[in-house]
Design an enzyme around this catalytic site. Structure first.
Site: not given
Ligand code: SER
Length: 313
Positions: A141, A137, A32, A6, A9-11
């Site tokens: 998690k 989501y 990715d 990944g 992505g942002q991170l």
């Molecule tokens: N930034 C994430 C979201 O908004 C939170 O883990 O889904």
């Protein structure tokens, strides 16, 4: 070899660079579903729903650490709950299974404030409390955190995890999260536009500056194994604020800047999440401490985005 799944992505974009800087370009393998143009470093295409593909890459490069960042975030996940569940949970189980079987030493798994729901205290939310998430989501998690602990308890696989707040950075764009507004707002301000905010002005959420998020990840992963006492996931706190707080900070630089508040379905998600986080476990176990607040974040975001957009400083 360190494998990042990944990495686009942002991170992932920022973490890959940080790992390359720390461990050397030849010791970090990004992956990715597609390769980004201009990427500098080792790269393999991996669709993490394919366990055998992960295994192939892990064996080929003798991977010893995996950072598994692939996921569908909170807001986007609600559009297709079953697909999101499938992607978020299957990819992580694939990573755990391959890591166990192929002798990977350490795995990083990002969890989220989305694991909390309305039964958890909203202020100073503790590490151990009710987890009754409202989004698919968040459900995925919670599930991932429990699998992380299971693989540690049962197979001694050294899986480490953080519950990220909303991550704010200038280097990359978030996609599909409920906290995305806190990045988008700066882009609009710097471009001289007003901003339509999908949350109410007083919706306080926990956030963290990208540099702090990367710092926390590296600190956690470098801590001695015996220091890691929480094997589900660690709360980490950065700073908490509302859209109005950012608007007022931005006005110090752009007095004309205006935000129109038009809350949508994401308001309900945000309201189910904590406002502030108690991260004393992370502070005590591996010396976590954030460095950035809403003023410093605003100053840096504006300066860096102006550079990126080639706006005279
Ligand atoms: N930034 C994430 C979201 O908004 C939170 O883990 O889904």
């Amino acid at each position: 070899m360190i494998l990042v799944i990944g990495a686009n992505g942002q991170l992932g974009t920022v973490l890959t660079k940080a790992l390359q800087n720390k461990y050397g370009l030849d010791n970090v393998l990004a992956s990715d579903v597609a390769k980004k143009e201009g990427f500098n470093g080792l790269f393999e295409i991996i669709n993490a729903t394919d366990l055998e593909r992960i295994r192939e890459v892990v064996k080929k490069y003798n991977v010893t650490q995996v950072y598994h960042l692939a996921a569908i975030l909170s807001a986007k996940g609600e559009a297709n709950p079953l697909l999101s569940w499938d992607i978020n949970t299957k990819t992580f189980l694939n990573v755990l299974e391959v890591s166990r079987a192929e002798n990977v030493k350490k795995v990083f798994y990002p969890s989220s404030i989305a694991v909390f729901g309305n039964n958890a205290p909203k202020l100073k939310t503790p590490n151990n409390t009710s987890l009754n998430p409202e989004t698919v989501y968040g459900i995925s998690k919670v599930d991932g955190e429990n699998w992380a602990k299971y693989y540690f308890d049962k197979y001694d696989l050294d899986v480490r995890s953080l519950r990220f707040p909303g991550v704010i950075g200038y280097q990359s764009l978030p996609g599909g999260g409920t906290t995305d507004y806190a990045v988008d707002i700066y882009h609009k301000a710097v471009l001289g536009e007003n901003f339509d905010c999908f949350l109410n002005e007083d919706t306080i959420l926990p956030m963290i500056f990208m540099d702090d998020a990367i710092d926390a990840t590296l600190k956690l992963m470098e801590a001695p194994k015996k220091a890691i006492k929480t094997r589900t996931s660690y709360n980490i706190s950065g700073v908490s604020f509302s859209p109005l707080d950012i608007e007022l900070e931005i006005r110090k630089y752009y007095p004309e800047f205006k935000v129109n508040f038009k809350p949508d379905f994401r308001q309900k998600i945000a309201e189910s999440w904590p406002k502030t986080i108690d991260d004393s476990e992370a502070q005590n176990d591996w010396n976590w401490k954030p460095s950035f607040n809403v003023s410093t974040i605003t100053e840096i975001m504006i300066q860096k985005l102006k550079e990126q957009y080639h706006i005279a400083i």
